[in-house]
Design an enzyme around this catalytic site. Sequence first.
Site, short mmCIF file in Angstrom:
data_model
loop_
_atom_site.label_atom_id
_atom_site.label_comp_id
_atom_site.label_asym_id
_atom_site.label_seq_id
_atom_site.Cartn_x
_atom_site.Cartn_y
_atom_site.Cartn_z
N HIS B 246 0.88 -1.17 0.00
CA HIS B 246 0.00 0.00 0.00
C HIS B 246 0.91 1.21 0.00
O HIS B 246 1.30 1.71 1.06
CB HIS B 246 -0.86 -0.07 1.27
CG HIS B 246 -1.87 1.02 1.39
ND1 HIS B 246 -3.21 0.81 1.30
CD2 HIS B 246 -1.73 2.35 1.62
CE1 HIS B 246 -3.87 1.96 1.46
NE2 HIS B 246 -2.99 2.90 1.67
N CYS B 279 -1.97 13.66 2.03
CA CYS B 279 -1.19 13.16 3.15
C CYS B 279 -1.46 14.07 4.35
O CYS B 279 -1.18 15.26 4.28
CB CYS B 279 0.29 13.17 2.80
SG CYS B 279 1.33 12.61 4.16
N ASN B 288 -2.15 8.63 -1.56
CA ASN B 288 -2.28 7.35 -2.27
C ASN B 288 -1.79 7.42 -3.71
O ASN B 288 -1.90 8.44 -4.38
CB ASN B 288 -3.76 6.95 -2.31
CG ASN B 288 -4.26 6.46 -0.98
OD1 ASN B 288 -3.73 5.51 -0.42
ND2 ASN B 288 -5.27 7.11 -0.45
#
Lengths: 319, 342
Positions: B246, B279, B288
């Site tokens: 991730h 963020c 992301n």
Amino acid sequence: APRARLTLPPCQVSSAAAATGAYPKRVKVVEVGPRDGLQNEKNVVPTPVKINLINMLSETGLQVIEATSFVSPKWVPQMADHTEVMQGINKLPGISYPVLTPNLKGFQAAVAAGAKEVSIFGAASEKFTQKNINCSIEESLERFEEVMKAAKEVNIPVRGYVSCVLGCPYEGKISAAKVAEVSKKMYSMGCYEISLGDTIGVGTPGSMKEMLTVVMKEVPVGALAVHCHDTYGQALANILVALQMGVSVVDASVAGLGGCPYAQGASGNVATEDLVYMLNGLGIHTGVDLQKLMDTGTFICNALNRKTNSKVSQASCRL
Amino acid sequence: MGTVPSALKHCLSYQHLLKEQLWIAEPPAAAHPAQELQASGLPEYIKIVEVGPRDGLQNEKVIVPTDTKIELINQLSKTGLPAIEVTSFVSSKWVPQMADHEEVMRGIERHPGVQYPVLTPNLQGFHSAIAAGATEVSVFGAASESFSKMNINCSIEESIERFEEVIKSARDMNIPVRGYVSCALGCPYEGNVVPDKVAEVSKRLYSMGCYEISLGDTIGVGTPGSMKKMLEAVMKEIPLSALAVHCHDTYGQALANILTAIQMGVAVVDSSVAGLGGCPYAKGATGNVATEDVIYMLNGLGINTGVNLHAVMEAGNFICTALNKKTNSKVAQASFSTGSIN
């Protein structure tokens, strides 16, 4: 959660990766911001700003900084001040300041202005060559032959660029064999290095690997460089694959200057800051001071009144 | 470099090239889960876990109305994505953006073959999730004590005990649980994170019963160097087939890190449509990695994902319009500019 103070992470020197032979121990970063970058920016930058940009870049540890292009201002107005820039910059010892010279006339003007290294641009696509410089690949190489000859006489090294190595805005797919053919020709003509350009950034690690495999049969890997555009976000991944295959020269542009002329609003060059960040994390030596580089990026973005294209810069900026 | 024609939008060859690269046609036949490696050593199939509706929207400034969320998820359900993280059953006091978790869970279309996991930080959340129809849940651990304290006000050990309850209840009901480990490559408070710590926490979650462990580069500071080291440590404790990455793109490293992971055999990748979700630790920075950009790369590597990139771009376009923001996906940005997508 409270805002944490995000400092620049320490250089994660991973000697393991370099030691296993997976990656080169050192990479030469060729900074193309002042030329390829500024040439493709909307705003034209005044000469003193260009000179200051190059001077700041000279303090970062970069060994090669492409300064300008000796091409007719009719075609590229952003580079009209090429002579002034070439004569105005501080030329630090140990740093090379190559300039583009599309023909003999440009070459002569460049040498008169003090250039000690030049670059010529070929392409792996006939249509691209036709559209860009109004002749065939073969004819363009003949033109370059003149430059090569003149350069050899005065001991000036010549770098060769090959555009459209992973795709062409006009022809679409480009065969790796064609890239190898043009690269080989330019290398045998006397170019000391061939920079393979993913001009529209469509390449992926898959096509990069395929293309390099074929080119490396014709040109030694030590003479190869990659010039990746980040238009589709693939640049660092493509560069990573190139490094894994032994390429150790990578072109990049401070702050990711330079959009893509083929996709309005899209990005172009990969940002030098982001590249150096990755290389640091791999334990690969570049000699570049990332903080100084970011400061230079901040300077030119302010001058251009635009946001940086470098994610490292963006993340490290505390507003 | 000479003249550049302005009407390239209409250049058919470019369109064709992009259509090939973007695989705008139907994706190849549905993938089988057996992880075979191609001749290149890369997995033949990679499962994409779409986290946009949860991780993405949770970290967007603008709060999105419930029916927009539902519409987004419904659009994503039609793209071929095998897993879409829907929402988070967490107190609306903490995460107001996910306050409508029940409504969303009940409101979405459930497509056969698509998983719709939800976050359940504790037993209470788990029970609500089940009551609302959830058939898969996720729990979030961290490889950093400071992060754990700051985020959920307890130590790693305490958080794991909390998850133990969830996992136990889930097992009783045959509900699969996915485990996330945050700060796998760095922590906003502690800085460097030791790979062995990541391995330790991952192992705990895996042995407790999580079927998959998603290793999160929460602040995006990782590079191929640190990704490799961390995975080497974790792979000693957990089978490759149970690992996912991730990656956040805060420092532009996500695709390079993902490539490194898949070169090591990881075959599950989390991403967020349009790169939704900034963020929280670096104002103005991205978070992301964009699903579109990941798929573009995987397509180019000949790796099957089952996902129609064009359809994802349309879903991305939809949500960006709704959020009144520009996409964070470079593929979407470039494709819309060339007129390949209108």
